[in-house]
Design a protein around this motif. Sequence first.
Motif, PDB file in Angstrom:
ATOM      1  N   TYR A   1       4.553  14.760   8.949  1.00 60.53           N
ATOM      2  CA  TYR A   1       4.571  14.205   7.901  1.00 60.53           C
ATOM      3  C   TYR A   1       4.483  13.355   8.254  1.00 60.53           C
ATOM      4  CZ  TYR A   1       4.012  14.824   2.913  1.00 60.53           C
ATOM      5  OH  TYR A   1       3.490  14.739   1.199  1.00 60.53           O
TER       6      TYR A   1
ATOM      7  N   ASN B   1       5.886  16.926  -1.384  1.00 59.04           N
ATOM      8  CA  ASN B   1       4.256  16.639  -1.182  1.00 59.04           C
ATOM      9  C   ASN B   1       4.898  17.761   0.432  1.00 59.04           C
ATOM     10  OD1 ASN B   1       3.387  15.236  -2.850  1.00 59.04           O
ATOM     11  ND2 ASN B   1       3.174  13.750  -1.329  1.00 59.04           N
ATOM     12  N   LEU B   2       5.228  17.725   0.826  1.00 57.13           N
ATOM     13  CA  LEU B   2       5.627  18.224   2.843  1.00 57.13           C
ATOM     14  C   LEU B   2       6.695  20.050   2.119  1.00 57.13           C
ATOM     15  CD1 LEU B   2       6.283  18.183   5.351  1.00 57.13           C
ATOM     16  CD2 LEU B   2       8.431  18.006   5.429  1.00 57.13           C
TER      17      LEU B   2
ATOM     18  N   VAL C   1      -0.397   8.970   6.036  1.00 56.32           N
ATOM     19  CA  VAL C   1      -0.076   8.800   4.509  1.00 56.32           C
ATOM     20  C   VAL C   1      -0.912   9.570   4.154  1.00 56.32           C
ATOM     21  CG1 VAL C   1       1.009   7.546   2.784  1.00 56.32           C
ATOM     22  CG2 VAL C   1       2.284   7.379   5.242  1.00 56.32           C
ATOM     23  N   VAL C   2      -2.209   8.926   4.095  1.00 56.96           N
ATOM     24  CA  VAL C   2      -3.328   9.187   3.603  1.00 56.96           C
ATOM     25  C   VAL C   2      -3.905  10.580   3.902  1.00 56.96           C
ATOM     26  CG1 VAL C   2      -4.150   7.002   3.909  1.00 56.96           C
ATOM     27  CG2 VAL C   2      -5.152   8.777   5.470  1.00 56.96           C
TER      28      VAL C   2
ATOM     29  N   PHE D   1       3.541   5.354  -2.552  1.00 56.39           N
ATOM     30  CA  PHE D   1       3.365   7.309  -1.703  1.00 56.39           C
ATOM     31  C   PHE D   1       4.833   7.222  -1.618  1.00 56.39           C
ATOM     32  CE2 PHE D   1      -0.063   5.540  -0.227  1.00 56.39           C
ATOM     33  CZ  PHE D   1      -0.953   6.996  -0.434  1.00 56.39           C
TER      34      PHE D   1
ATOM     35  N   TYR E   1       3.426  21.514   0.762  1.00 56.79           N
ATOM     36  CA  TYR E   1       2.728  21.918   2.033  1.00 56.79           C
ATOM     37  C   TYR E   1       3.009  23.655   2.637  1.00 56.79           C
ATOM     38  CZ  TYR E   1      -0.490  22.182   5.483  1.00 56.79           C
ATOM     39  OH  TYR E   1      -1.683  22.414   6.718  1.00 56.79           O
ATOM     40  N   LEU E   2       4.040  23.153   2.605  1.00 57.28           N
ATOM     41  CA  LEU E   2       4.081  24.591   3.887  1.00 57.28           C
ATOM     42  C   LEU E   2       5.045  25.485   2.996  1.00 57.28           C
ATOM     43  CD1 LEU E   2       6.678  22.540   6.264  1.00 57.28           C
ATOM     44  CD2 LEU E   2       5.040  23.159   6.442  1.00 57.28           C
TER      45      LEU E   2
ATOM     46  N   ALA F   1      -2.032  13.167   3.062  1.00 59.68           N
ATOM     47  CA  ALA F   1      -1.284  13.799   2.321  1.00 59.68           C
ATOM     48  C   ALA F   1      -0.544  14.713   2.831  1.00 59.68           C
ATOM     49  CB  ALA F   1      -1.804  13.861   1.013  1.00 59.68           C
TER      50      ALA F   1
ATOM     51  N   PHE G   1       0.803  -0.923   0.111  1.00 60.32           N
ATOM     52  CA  PHE G   1      -0.014  -0.226   0.162  1.00 60.32           C
ATOM     53  C   PHE G   1       0.679   1.340  -0.299  1.00 60.32           C
ATOM     54  CE2 PHE G   1      -1.673   3.444   2.221  1.00 60.32           C
ATOM     55  CZ  PHE G   1      -3.415   3.757   1.246  1.00 60.32           C
ATOM     56  N   TYR G   2       2.108   1.673   0.670  1.00 61.80           N
ATOM     57  CA  TYR G   2       2.356   2.446   0.996  1.00 61.80           C
ATOM     58  C   TYR G   2       3.927   2.834   0.031  1.00 61.80           C
ATOM     59  CZ  TYR G   2       0.037   1.951   5.129  1.00 61.80           C
ATOM     60  OH  TYR G   2      -0.384   1.666   6.507  1.00 61.80           O
TER      61      TYR G   2
ATOM     62  N   ALA H   1       0.484  17.678   5.800  1.00 59.36           N
ATOM     63  CA  ALA H   1       1.009  17.835   7.167  1.00 59.36           C
ATOM     64  C   ALA H   1       0.017  18.254   8.321  1.00 59.36           C
ATOM     65  CB  ALA H   1       2.593  18.953   7.233  1.00 59.36           C
TER      66      ALA H   1
END
Lengths: 107, 107
Positions: free
Chosen positions: B72, A98-99, B25-26, A91, A102-103, B28, A87-88, B30
């Motif tokens: 995250y 992604n981090l 994880v999901v 990712f 987002y930041l 997505a 599943f992971y 932080a």
Amino acid sequence: MQNKITKTLKAIADPTRREIFHALVVAACAMPITQVSSQFNMSRQGVTKHLRTLEDAGLVLIQTKGRERFCYANTAPLKEINQWLKFYEKFWDDSLQNLGTYLEGKS
Amino acid sequence: MQNKITKTLKAIADPTRREIFHALVVAACAMPITQVSSQFNMSRQGVTKHLRTLEDAGLVLIQTKGRERFCYANTAPLKEINQWLKFYEKFWDDSLQNLGTYLEGKS
DNA sequence: CAAACAAGCAACTATTTGGTTGCTTAAAAT
DNA sequence: ATTTTAAGCAACCAAATAGTTGCTTGTTTG
């Protein structure tokens, strides 16, 4: 009490147990407990305890023959961990970016 | 003290930690610690401790922004577990039959 | 049968783990 | 400037873990 995957993960989370398991896998034949424990710098009882944890997780099978108990590795329970990991995998390699994204949006 | 794979395995061996990790994880994106802990039936400090274990294994990255600490998920350390498993894949499905063969030879 | 050997069981110990609560510090909001 | 909020720190607790030792039981072997 504990579910299967938790038992399996806890069993292999200990480095000594991973070593014991590995030794049994590569041996490719069943080994009595004393023979297993002779390979480790630990008392027979210490090894026996680890073997029991591994057995409880299904990673080691033990069969009694007279006064001896032959231990044998069974890798099957590892499949479930593999499933869990699958599943992971999706990712992998994009977590960090992604981090960052987002930041940035936050600032 | 503990090597990387041991840390990672220990981190995910706990079911609560697997849940926390999964939630991140999901998600997505932080999430500050309070928001993470609000999803669990446990004190914030309890969750914080788990997050620290995950962070120590590299499975969670935390970045401070003002008074908040954004968590995250980082799945990268799981690759090493996958590598570890790969070796044992070779032995899947033939462990039991080998045991049978060996024990027959003995009797 | 007696000696030797394989392994189990029980008790004990130290350390780690998973969790709690109370209090402090520092940032944000009113 | 005061209040609220986010989170850390420290102390504490119970249970689990990783290991030990001593003794018993049961199976081989000489």
